[in-house]
Design a protein around this motif. Structure first.
Motif, PDB file in Angstrom:
ATOM      1  N   VAL A  52       0.837  -1.588   0.069  1.00  0.00           N
ATOM      2  CA  VAL A  52      -0.085  -0.032   0.109  1.00  0.00           C
ATOM      3  C   VAL A  52       0.263   1.340   0.027  1.00  0.00           C
ATOM      4  O   VAL A  52       0.522   2.108  -0.485  1.00  0.00           O
ATOM      5  CB  VAL A  52      -0.957  -0.134   1.212  1.00  0.00           C
ATOM      6  N   GLU A  53       2.100   1.104   0.912  1.00  0.00           N
ATOM      7  CA  GLU A  53       2.651   2.236   0.691  1.00  0.00           C
ATOM      8  C   GLU A  53       3.827   2.380  -0.396  1.00  0.00           C
ATOM      9  O   GLU A  53       3.628   3.646  -1.522  1.00  0.00           O
ATOM     10  CB  GLU A  53       3.401   1.848   1.871  1.00  0.00           C
ATOM     11  N   GLY A  54       3.956   1.512  -0.682  1.00  0.00           N
ATOM     12  CA  GLY A  54       4.598   1.808  -2.657  1.00  0.00           C
ATOM     13  C   GLY A  54       3.256   2.377  -3.094  1.00  0.00           C
ATOM     14  O   GLY A  54       4.028   2.938  -4.021  1.00  0.00           O
ATOM     15  N   ASP A  55       2.703   1.856  -3.602  1.00  0.00           N
ATOM     16  CA  ASP A  55       1.578   1.971  -4.729  1.00  0.00           C
ATOM     17  C   ASP A  55       1.019   3.378  -4.518  1.00  0.00           C
ATOM     18  O   ASP A  55       0.563   4.487  -5.072  1.00  0.00           O
ATOM     19  CB  ASP A  55      -0.200   1.086  -4.270  1.00  0.00           C
ATOM     20  N   GLU A  56       0.803   4.411  -2.686  1.00  0.00           N
ATOM     21  CA  GLU A  56       1.078   5.917  -2.574  1.00  0.00           C
ATOM     22  C   GLU A  56       1.787   5.926  -2.780  1.00  0.00           C
ATOM     23  O   GLU A  56       1.319   7.134  -3.995  1.00  0.00           O
ATOM     24  CB  GLU A  56       0.354   5.716  -1.055  1.00  0.00           C
ATOM     25  N   ASN A  57       3.096   5.924  -2.900  1.00  0.00           N
ATOM     26  CA  ASN A  57       4.457   6.216  -3.339  1.00  0.00           C
ATOM     27  C   ASN A  57       4.095   6.519  -5.117  1.00  0.00           C
ATOM     28  O   ASN A  57       4.821   7.750  -6.156  1.00  0.00           O
ATOM     29  CB  ASN A  57       5.524   5.764  -2.863  1.00  0.00           C
ATOM     30  N   PHE A  58       3.389   5.630  -6.044  1.00  0.00           N
ATOM     31  CA  PHE A  58       3.622   5.775  -7.168  1.00  0.00           C
ATOM     32  C   PHE A  58       2.457   6.702  -7.084  1.00  0.00           C
ATOM     33  O   PHE A  58       2.810   7.633  -8.575  1.00  0.00           O
ATOM     34  CB  PHE A  58       3.288   3.997  -8.063  1.00  0.00           C
ATOM     35  N   ALA A  59       1.563   6.980  -6.664  1.00  0.00           N
ATOM     36  CA  ALA A  59       0.403   7.599  -7.198  1.00  0.00           C
ATOM     37  C   ALA A  59       1.232   9.049  -7.331  1.00  0.00           C
ATOM     38  O   ALA A  59       0.536   9.484  -7.376  1.00  0.00           O
ATOM     39  CB  ALA A  59      -1.312   6.713  -6.487  1.00  0.00           C
ATOM     40  N   ARG A  60       1.307   9.314  -6.089  1.00  0.00           N
ATOM     41  CA  ARG A  60       2.048  10.937  -5.471  1.00  0.00           C
ATOM     42  C   ARG A  60       2.621  10.703  -6.811  1.00  0.00           C
ATOM     43  O   ARG A  60       3.251  12.429  -7.163  1.00  0.00           O
ATOM     44  CB  ARG A  60       2.382  10.385  -4.209  1.00  0.00           C
ATOM     45  N   THR A  61       3.889  10.205  -6.495  1.00  0.00           N
ATOM     46  CA  THR A  61       4.867  10.077  -7.088  1.00  0.00           C
ATOM     47  C   THR A  61       4.304  10.670  -8.969  1.00  0.00           C
ATOM     48  O   THR A  61       4.391  12.195  -9.925  1.00  0.00           O
ATOM     49  CB  THR A  61       6.501   9.319  -7.733  1.00  0.00           C
ATOM     50  N   LEU A  62       3.153  10.076  -9.219  1.00  0.00           N
ATOM     51  CA  LEU A  62       3.075  10.564 -11.374  1.00  0.00           C
ATOM     52  C   LEU A  62       1.438  11.023 -10.703  1.00  0.00           C
ATOM     53  O   LEU A  62       1.346  11.897 -12.629  1.00  0.00           O
ATOM     54  CB  LEU A  62       3.055   9.002 -11.875  1.00  0.00           C
ATOM     55  N   ALA A  63       0.727  11.704  -9.894  1.00  0.00           N
ATOM     56  CA  ALA A  63      -0.157  11.976  -9.727  1.00  0.00           C
ATOM     57  C   ALA A  63      -0.018  13.442 -10.545  1.00  0.00           C
ATOM     58  O   ALA A  63      -0.675  13.868 -11.591  1.00  0.00           O
ATOM     59  CB  ALA A  63      -0.879  12.408  -8.830  1.00  0.00           C
ATOM     60  N   PRO A  64       0.984  14.621 -10.519  1.00  0.00           N
ATOM     61  CA  PRO A  64       1.818  15.722 -11.164  1.00  0.00           C
ATOM     62  C   PRO A  64       1.094  15.372 -13.351  1.00  0.00           C
ATOM     63  O   PRO A  64       0.948  16.012 -13.752  1.00  0.00           O
ATOM     64  CB  PRO A  64       2.453  16.141 -11.312  1.00  0.00           C
ATOM     65  N   GLN A  65       1.731  14.316 -12.933  1.00  0.00           N
ATOM     66  CA  GLN A  65       1.517  14.086 -14.477  1.00  0.00           C
ATOM     67  C   GLN A  65       0.254  13.249 -15.093  1.00  0.00           C
ATOM     68  O   GLN A  65       0.338  13.820 -16.337  1.00  0.00           O
ATOM     69  CB  GLN A  65       2.923  12.655 -15.304  1.00  0.00           C
ATOM     70  N   ILE A  66      -0.324  12.745 -14.768  1.00  0.00           N
ATOM     71  CA  ILE A  66      -1.626  12.125 -15.046  1.00  0.00           C
ATOM     72  C   ILE A  66      -2.030  13.481 -14.881  1.00  0.00           C
ATOM     73  O   ILE A  66      -3.383  13.293 -16.222  1.00  0.00           O
ATOM     74  CB  ILE A  66      -2.026  10.607 -13.783  1.00  0.00           C
ATOM     75  N   VAL A  67      -2.543  14.503 -13.792  1.00  0.00           N
ATOM     76  CA  VAL A  67      -3.824  15.558 -14.666  1.00  0.00           C
ATOM     77  C   VAL A  67      -3.515  16.487 -15.064  1.00  0.00           C
ATOM     78  O   VAL A  67      -3.785  17.411 -15.144  1.00  0.00           O
ATOM     79  CB  VAL A  67      -3.483  15.678 -12.803  1.00  0.00           C
ATOM     80  N   ALA A  68      -2.191  16.072 -16.033  1.00  0.00           N
ATOM     81  CA  ALA A  68      -1.073  17.490 -16.423  1.00  0.00           C
ATOM     82  C   ALA A  68      -2.594  18.028 -17.578  1.00  0.00           C
ATOM     83  O   ALA A  68      -3.050  17.353 -18.190  1.00  0.00           O
ATOM     84  CB  ALA A  68      -0.187  17.299 -17.140  1.00  0.00           C
TER      85      ALA A  68
END
Length: 318
Positions: free
Chosen positions: A62-78
């Motif tokens: 879960v921590e890995g998934d959360e870190n993954f989402a937090r890292t890529l979030a700016p690119q996903i919503v751009a």
């Protein structure tokens, strides 16, 4: 001839034999029970250790998934909300960290964040209803018409929404005298506080639900008042999303009340907005709202999915 003494000795011998048998039998039984309990204890200890290891693996995942989402979030919503503006509405008991994180992500999506309006608990107090009603009537812009049968918080929500929202992109970012008067009146009454420039008419709104359900006797009334505001924001702008943690889907929670009301047909909801992936889903929900698509997202009962499906195209802002 057998005398009484013989009978007495025989009886005593019988009872002694019975007593000895009971002692020997109980000792054997006790040992058997003890061994059985020891085996069960060992098995439970092994099972608990396996569960602990599985929990550790799940927590790491879960921590890995959360870190993954937090890292890529700016690119996903751009660019998903490019050209739009967003106002945040904080309800009593909402998480400030969720607002800060989601506000940053909204900026990453290309939107302008006009500001934040924090609803104070006083606004929902039972003894304030008549004052709220009078204030709404006093501050109502001339062009605003209250729906037939509108209640106190329907009126107050409509007046606040008129100061915060617009459907016309040309009016976004502009603050007029009526807006300043409305927000000033609600601030002076102690019903709201503001930060940024929320009066610069946003096209989209995000309402952050309380982290804990309202458990007081007036909890249902409080939720209805906040839903009236959410519905008014949605009607005055291009879309509204109500976000909260999973606890807000429990009985007495704002998301539970939303999903059990008619407002659910026009206002989207996201019940993991305290997570990075849930915040991405909230931005996607806002993007869908601009196209008139409303949904329930997250992990709660009756959701349409964790996020909109199909995912709206990047750069498509309605």
């Amino acid at each position: 001839m057998i005398d009484f003494r013989y009978h007495l000795v025989s009886i005593v011998a019988i009872f002694l034999s019975l007593a000895l048998g009971i002692i020997l039998g109980s000792t054997t039984l006790s040992q058997s029970v003890t061994k059985g309990l020891q085996r069960q204890t060992a098995a439970l200890a092994k099972s608990n250790e396996e569960h602990r290891r599985a929990e550790d693996r799940l927590r790491t995942q879960v921590e890995g998934d959360e870190n993954f989402a937090r890292t890529l979030a700016p690119q996903i919503v751009a660019d998903r909300l490019k050209g739009q503006s967003v106002v945040f509405v904080e309800t009593p008991g909402a998480s400030n960290s969720s607002i800060e994180q989601l506000s940053g992500l909204a900026k990453n999506s290309g939107a302008t964040v006009t500001g934040r309006v924090t609803i104070q608990k006083k606004f929902l107090d039972d003894d304030q209803a008549s004052t709220v009603d009078e204030l709404a009537a006093q501050l109502k812009p001339g062009e605003l018409a209250f729906p037939s049968g509108a209640g106190t918080y329907d009126k107050a929500g409509a007046v606040l929404a008129s100061a915060l929202m617009t459907r016309d992109g040309a009016n976004a970012g502009r603050e007029d005298a009526a807006t300043a008067s409305i927000l000033g009146g609600f601030r002076q009454a102690g019903y709201v506080t503001t930060s940024g420039k929320p009066g610069q008419h946003a096209t989209l709104a995000v309402v952050i639900a309380p982290s804990s359900p309202y458990v007081s006797e007036s909890g249902d009334t409080d939720n209805k008042a906040l839903l009236s505001l959410a519905a008014a924001l949605d009607g005055a702008g291009r879309g509204t999303v109500v976000g909260g943690p999973t606890t807000s889907t429990q009985e007495g929670g704002l998301l539970a009340a939303l999903r059990d009301s008619d407002t659910d047909k026009t206002v989207s909801s996201q019940d993991t907005v305290d997570t990075a992936s849930g915040q991405v889903a909230a931005i996607l929900a806002l993007q869908n709202e601009m196209s008139g698509k409303t949904g329930r997202y997250g992990t709660g009962s009756g959701v349409n999915g964790y996020l909109p499906s199909p995912v709206p195209a990047a750069g498509g802002n309605g």
